[in-house]
Design a protein around this motif. Structure first.
Motif, short mmCIF file in Angstrom:
data_model
loop_
_atom_site.label_atom_id
_atom_site.label_comp_id
_atom_site.label_asym_id
_atom_site.label_seq_id
_atom_site.Cartn_x
_atom_site.Cartn_y
_atom_site.Cartn_z
N PHE A 14 53.36 39.18 46.77
CA PHE A 14 53.02 38.33 45.66
C PHE A 14 54.18 38.08 44.71
CE2 PHE A 14 49.08 40.51 46.87
CZ PHE A 14 48.42 39.41 47.38
N PHE A 19 49.16 32.99 39.31
CA PHE A 19 47.75 32.69 39.47
C PHE A 19 47.29 31.67 38.44
CE2 PHE A 19 48.33 36.66 41.61
CZ PHE A 19 47.50 36.55 42.71
N SER A 256 42.48 40.82 46.05
CA SER A 256 43.76 40.39 46.61
C SER A 256 44.38 41.42 47.54
CB SER A 256 44.75 40.08 45.47
OG SER A 256 45.01 41.24 44.69
N ASP A 257 43.76 42.60 47.67
CA ASP A 257 44.28 43.60 48.60
C ASP A 257 43.41 43.72 49.84
OD1 ASP A 257 42.08 44.69 47.38
OD2 ASP A 257 43.06 46.51 46.69
N TRP A 261 42.66 37.97 52.30
CA TRP A 261 43.42 37.28 51.25
C TRP A 261 44.59 36.51 51.85
CZ3 TRP A 261 42.19 36.55 46.25
CH2 TRP A 261 43.17 36.02 45.41
N TRP A 265 47.01 31.40 48.38
CA TRP A 265 45.97 31.13 47.42
C TRP A 265 46.44 31.07 45.96
CZ3 TRP A 265 41.34 34.51 49.57
CH2 TRP A 265 40.85 33.88 50.72
N PRO A 266 47.45 31.86 45.55
CA PRO A 266 47.88 31.76 44.15
C PRO A 266 48.31 30.35 43.75
CG PRO A 266 48.73 33.76 45.11
CD PRO A 266 48.12 32.98 46.24
N GLU A 276 40.85 35.61 37.60
CA GLU A 276 40.91 37.05 37.75
C GLU A 276 39.98 37.71 36.72
OE1 GLU A 276 44.76 38.80 37.07
OE2 GLU A 276 44.43 40.26 38.68
N GLY A 282 43.62 42.14 40.40
CA GLY A 282 43.38 41.99 41.83
C GLY A 282 41.96 41.61 42.20
N TYR A 284 38.80 38.91 41.65
CA TYR A 284 38.63 37.51 41.27
C TYR A 284 37.18 37.08 41.40
CZ TYR A 284 43.66 37.29 41.27
OH TYR A 284 44.97 37.53 40.96
#
Length: 336
Positions: A14, A19, A256-257, A261, A265-266, A276, A282, A284
């Motif tokens: 990342f 975001f 996001s982990d 994912w 996407w960001p 978020e 992490g 959402y």
């Protein structure tokens, strides 16, 4: 909601990503957030039991969905309740608002029990995870849950990352074979394996216990699922008898982990991905009623629920149910 962030991705993934491009949430017209969550649980249940008719479905928190009107404790929504095998709730007697070892207020405890008892009267098993770390309060938690007719586990931290040293043996320890949720006399909720160095270390540690039911994350901290042999090992108690194994999955928020994912996407988020969650890096918000998110969770061979069932887990312990409250609150704010 008690969040568990487990599967670790490379921190390089990342770097340089923002975001800020996630869409602002515009409250859609004619969405019944409570009912949409009920329908999601019901559809997951139909799908999972189509793969394995004995697959166990247990939603955690959001117990207001037990009733047709989430603002009251009746009447029961039988379609929703009947789609589950059990109902789980955190902090019924200890740990309200994340305060470990603090008694839940009598008002809140009574409110939660009013809902849980409705499901219990319909034949559902009730699983309570309290949070207490002193022996008198741990003992009190087990005593109060037993009096209420609930299965319970007293976790000594919010992290759910260890086997508490007290009591030394599971409450109501037994050598029975456990083949269905109704057989369970005790359970261990340990969805964060971060204190173990390897998957096998974690599996070996759990194999040395006699809990009737283990609730773990589907993945170890390295993002790898457990092997077929490890799952078989986990489903046997130390005394040699069979037990149940359930996999934790969050159906109400994206993380996001997680394996699903996408690093794009960001800057190029799917239509269902929202902001978020404050103070929960992490995690959402998602429009959980939309097909794109639901395709990740169930309905196809790449979905979370399929992987859980296909791997040999006995059921899914589903978190994120109570996210409907967030959307309800937005709608209320707009009306005001």
């Amino acid at each position: 909601m008690h969040r568990k962030l487990l599967v670790l991705l490379s921190p390089l993934l990342f770097l340089g990503c923002s975001f800020d491009d996630l869409p602002d949430f515009i409250i859609p017209a004619n969405v019944d957030y409570d009912q949409e969550m009920r329908l999601l649980v019901e559809d997951i249940s139909v799908y999972a039991k189509g793969i394995d008719r004995d697959f166990i479905v247990v939603p955690q928190n959001g117990i207001e969905l037990i009733t047709t009107n989430t603002q009251t404790n009746g009447p029961v929504d039988n379609t929703y309740v009947n789609s589950t095998d059990g109902i789980a709730q955190e902090a019924v007697f200890f740990g309200q608002d994340g305060k470990v070892d603090q008694p839940t207020s009598e008002t809140e405890s009574d409110r939660l029990q009013d809902y849980l008892d409705l499901a219990k009267e319909e034949g559902r098993e009730i699983l309570v995870t309290d949070f207490a770390n002193t022996e008198p309060n741990i003992d009190e938690s087990y005593k109060e849950n037993a009096k209420a007719g609930y299965l319970s586990f007293a976790a000594d931290s919010l992290n759910l990352n260890d086997i508490p040293p007290h009591p030394k043996e599971p409450v109501n320890v037994n050598s029975n074979n456990i083949d269905k949720l109704e057989d369970v006399k005790n359970f261990l909720n340990i969805t964060n394996p971060s204190l173990s160095n390897t998957r096998q270390d974690f599996v070996d540690k759990l194999s040395e216990t006699d809990y009737d039911l283990l609730i773990i994350d589907f993945f170890f901290t390295d993002g790898e699922p457990y092997t077929e042999e490890q799952i078989k090992q986990l489903k046997v108690k130390s005394n040699g008898s069979r037990r149940l194994l359930m996999a934790y999955v969050d159906i109400g928020m994206a993380q996001s982990d997680r394996y699903y994912w996408d690093p794009s996407w960001p800057t190029n988020p799917p239509a269902w991905l929202l902001d978020e969650v404050p103070n929960e890096p992490g995690n959402y918000y998602v429009e959980y009623w939309k097909a794109g998110w639901q395709d990740i969770i169930y309905g196809n061979n790449d979905s979370y629920i399929f992987m859980i069932a296909d791997a040999g887990f006995d059921g899914a312990y589903m978190d994120g149910i109570d996210v409907f409250e967030y959307f309800d609150s937005l709608e209320t704010e707009e009306e005001e």
